[in-house]
Design a protein around this motif. Structure first.
Motif, PDB file in Angstrom:
ATOM      1  N   PHE A   1       7.156  12.072  -8.584  1.00 52.90           N
ATOM      2  CA  PHE A   1       5.905  11.323  -8.639  1.00 52.90           C
ATOM      3  C   PHE A   1       5.334  10.959  -7.261  1.00 52.90           C
ATOM      4  O   PHE A   1       4.215  10.434  -7.189  1.00 52.90           O
ATOM      5  CB  PHE A   1       6.099  10.002  -9.419  1.00 52.90           C
ATOM      6  N   GLY A   2       6.069  11.220  -6.190  1.00 54.78           N
ATOM      7  CA  GLY A   2       5.601  10.779  -4.894  1.00 54.78           C
ATOM      8  C   GLY A   2       4.499  11.653  -4.316  1.00 54.78           C
ATOM      9  O   GLY A   2       4.491  12.870  -4.498  1.00 54.78           O
ATOM     10  N   ALA A   3       3.565  11.002  -3.615  1.00 58.20           N
ATOM     11  CA  ALA A   3       2.591  11.750  -2.820  1.00 58.20           C
ATOM     12  C   ALA A   3       3.320  12.336  -1.617  1.00 58.20           C
ATOM     13  O   ALA A   3       4.428  11.909  -1.274  1.00 58.20           O
ATOM     14  CB  ALA A   3       1.478  10.816  -2.368  1.00 58.20           C
ATOM     15  N   ALA A   4       2.714  13.295  -0.968  1.00 58.74           N
ATOM     16  CA  ALA A   4       3.386  14.007   0.115  1.00 58.74           C
ATOM     17  C   ALA A   4       3.863  13.050   1.196  1.00 58.74           C
ATOM     18  O   ALA A   4       4.941  13.228   1.787  1.00 58.74           O
ATOM     19  CB  ALA A   4       2.447  15.054   0.708  1.00 58.74           C
ATOM     20  N   THR A   5       3.102  11.996   1.482  1.00 61.71           N
ATOM     21  CA  THR A   5       3.452  11.091   2.577  1.00 61.71           C
ATOM     22  C   THR A   5       4.555  10.103   2.217  1.00 61.71           C
ATOM     23  O   THR A   5       5.107   9.457   3.092  1.00 61.71           O
ATOM     24  CB  THR A   5       2.211  10.283   3.005  1.00 61.71           C
TER      25      THR A   5
ATOM     26  N   ASP B   1       0.806  -1.218   0.000  1.00 60.79           N
ATOM     27  CA  ASP B   1       0.000   0.000   0.000  1.00 60.79           C
ATOM     28  C   ASP B   1       0.838   1.266   0.000  1.00 60.79           C
ATOM     29  O   ASP B   1       0.312   2.367   0.166  1.00 60.79           O
ATOM     30  CB  ASP B   1      -0.935   0.005   1.222  1.00 60.79           C
ATOM     31  N   GLY B   2       2.144   1.122  -0.181  1.00 59.31           N
ATOM     32  CA  GLY B   2       3.005   2.296  -0.228  1.00 59.31           C
ATOM     33  C   GLY B   2       3.622   2.655   1.098  1.00 59.31           C
ATOM     34  O   GLY B   2       4.312   3.671   1.208  1.00 59.31           O
ATOM     35  N   THR B   3       3.404   1.820   2.138  1.00 57.00           N
ATOM     36  CA  THR B   3       4.015   2.079   3.433  1.00 57.00           C
ATOM     37  C   THR B   3       5.536   2.017   3.310  1.00 57.00           C
ATOM     38  O   THR B   3       6.087   1.054   2.790  1.00 57.00           O
ATOM     39  CB  THR B   3       3.538   1.047   4.466  1.00 57.00           C
TER      40      THR B   3
ATOM     41  N   ARG C   1       3.381  -2.348 -10.993  1.00 55.33           N
ATOM     42  CA  ARG C   1       3.524  -2.104  -9.549  1.00 55.33           C
ATOM     43  C   ARG C   1       3.300  -0.627  -9.225  1.00 55.33           C
ATOM     44  O   ARG C   1       2.668  -0.291  -8.219  1.00 55.33           O
ATOM     45  CB  ARG C   1       4.924  -2.527  -9.089  1.00 55.33           C
ATOM     46  N   LEU C   2       3.801   0.248 -10.074  1.00 56.88           N
ATOM     47  CA  LEU C   2       3.615   1.682  -9.836  1.00 56.88           C
ATOM     48  C   LEU C   2       2.148   2.079  -9.968  1.00 56.88           C
ATOM     49  O   LEU C   2       1.661   2.936  -9.217  1.00 56.88           O
ATOM     50  CB  LEU C   2       4.474   2.483 -10.818  1.00 56.88           C
TER      51      LEU C   2
ATOM     52  N   ALA D   1      -3.344   3.261  -4.704  1.00 52.18           N
ATOM     53  CA  ALA D   1      -3.352   3.288  -3.240  1.00 52.18           C
ATOM     54  C   ALA D   1      -3.076   4.689  -2.691  1.00 52.18           C
ATOM     55  O   ALA D   1      -3.109   4.904  -1.474  1.00 52.18           O
ATOM     56  CB  ALA D   1      -2.317   2.310  -2.694  1.00 52.18           C
ATOM     57  N   GLY D   2      -2.805   5.640  -3.580  1.00 52.56           N
ATOM     58  CA  GLY D   2      -2.558   7.016  -3.158  1.00 52.56           C
ATOM     59  C   GLY D   2      -1.125   7.313  -2.775  1.00 52.56           C
ATOM     60  O   GLY D   2      -0.828   8.403  -2.265  1.00 52.56           O
ATOM     61  N   ALA D   3      -0.201   6.367  -3.021  1.00 50.43           N
ATOM     62  CA  ALA D   3       1.193   6.571  -2.635  1.00 50.43           C
ATOM     63  C   ALA D   3       1.989   7.315  -3.699  1.00 50.43           C
ATOM     64  O   ALA D   3       3.054   7.853  -3.412  1.00 50.43           O
ATOM     65  CB  ALA D   3       1.853   5.227  -2.344  1.00 50.43           C
ATOM     66  N   LEU D   4       1.483   7.340  -4.947  1.00 50.63           N
ATOM     67  CA  LEU D   4       2.154   8.025  -6.044  1.00 50.63           C
ATOM     68  C   LEU D   4       1.161   8.886  -6.803  1.00 50.63           C
ATOM     69  O   LEU D   4      -0.048   8.621  -6.797  1.00 50.63           O
ATOM     70  CB  LEU D   4       2.787   7.008  -7.006  1.00 50.63           C
TER      71      LEU D   4
END
Length: 219
Positions: free
Chosen positions: A213-217, A93-95, A152-153, A159-162
Motif C-alpha cells: 500500500f505504500g507510495a514510492a516515497t 503527513d507520512g514523513t 489514520r491510514l 496526504a499521498g503517503a499511501l
C-alpha cells in the motif's frame, strides 16, 4: 433472566465502595479466574488474594458473576486504551512513515502479548459457552483498533503517503500481519515472545504493508 443472557447488566451494576479496594478485588479476581476458571473460583479465595474480608467482595460487586463480568470489562477497557494510544501515534503527513509504522506495530504487538491480554483471551474463550456475550465485549477492542487505524491510514492516503481504496480493509490487513505472526510464533499465546522477536514481527508487518500500500516515497 440471568446476566449471561443480559449483556446490559454489566453496565447497569456499578461497583460500590472505595476505589482502592475495588481495584484490589478486581486484580485478585482476575488472578483466581485465570488460574482455576469461573466455575472453580471461590469468593473466599478471591478475598484472601485481595487481602480483604469476604463481605467486602459482596459489598462491592454483589455476586461472583457480576465480579467476573466487571473483571472482563475492566481489563478490556485497559486493553482498549493501550491499543488506541498506540494507533493514535500514526499521524502526520507520512514523513518517515516506515519508521512510524514499525513503531506503532511494535506497540500494538506489545499490547497483544501482555500477559494480562493473553490470559484474558484464554479466559473468555474458556468461559464463552456460559458467557457468550463477553466475546463481543473483548472483540470490540479489535473493532475499535481497526476503525481508528483505518482513519489514520485514510489521512495518510489523502496526504499521498499511501495508495489504498479501502482504509478499513488495509487496517485489517496490518493488524492481521501482526496478530497472525504472533499467534504462530507464540504457539497461540502459550509462549511469551522476547522483545527482539516482537520487533522482528512489527518490522516485517510494516515492510509487507508498505510493499502493498505504500507510495514510492514511503517504502
Amino acid at each position: 433472566m440471568s446476566a449471561a443472557s443480559n449483556p446490559t447488566r454489566l453496565s447497569s451494576v456499578a461497583p460500590r465502595g472505595r476505589i482502592d479496594k475495588q481495584q484490589a478485588v478486581l486484580a485478585a479476581a482476575f488472578t483466581v479466574f485465570a488460574r482455576v476458571g469461573y466455575a472453580q473460583a471461590r469468593v473466599d479465595e478471591i478475598a484472601a488474594q485481595a487481602q480483604v474480608a469476604k463481605a467486602t467482595v459482596y459489598n462491592h460487586f454483589g455476586d461472583k458473576e457480576t465480579l467476573f463480568r466487571q473483571v472482563v470489562q475492566s481489563l478490556t477497557d485497559q486493553a482498549m486504551a493501550a491499543n488506541l494510544a498506540a494507533v493514535e501515534r500514526l499521524a502526520g503527513d507520512g514523513t518517515d512513515l516506515a519508521a512510524n509504522l514499525r513503531a506503532v506495530g511494535l506497540q500494538l504487538a506489545t499490547c497483544y502479548c501482555r500477559e494480562e491480554s493473553r490470559a484474558l483471551r484464554r479466559l473468555v474463550a474458556a468461559e464463552s459457552a456460559q458467557f457468550p456475550d463477553l466475546i463481543d465485549i473483548v472483540a470490540e477492542v479489535g473493532h475499535r483498533v481497526v476503525q481508528t487505524l483505518a482513519d489514520r491510514l485514510a489521512r495518510l492516503a489523502l496526504a499521498g503517503a499511501l495508495r489504498l481504496d479501502d482504509p478499513e480493509l488495509a487496517a485489517t490487513h496490518f493488524t492481521a500481519l501482526l496478530t497472525g505472526s504472533i499467534d504462530t510464533r507464540s504457539r497461540l499465546g502459550t509462549r511469551a515472545l522476547p522483545a527482539p522477536e516482537l520487533r522482528a514481527v512489527s518490522d516485517a508487518a510494516a515492510s509487507t504493508f508498505l510493499g502493498a500500500f505504500g507510495a514510492a516515497t514511503s517504502r
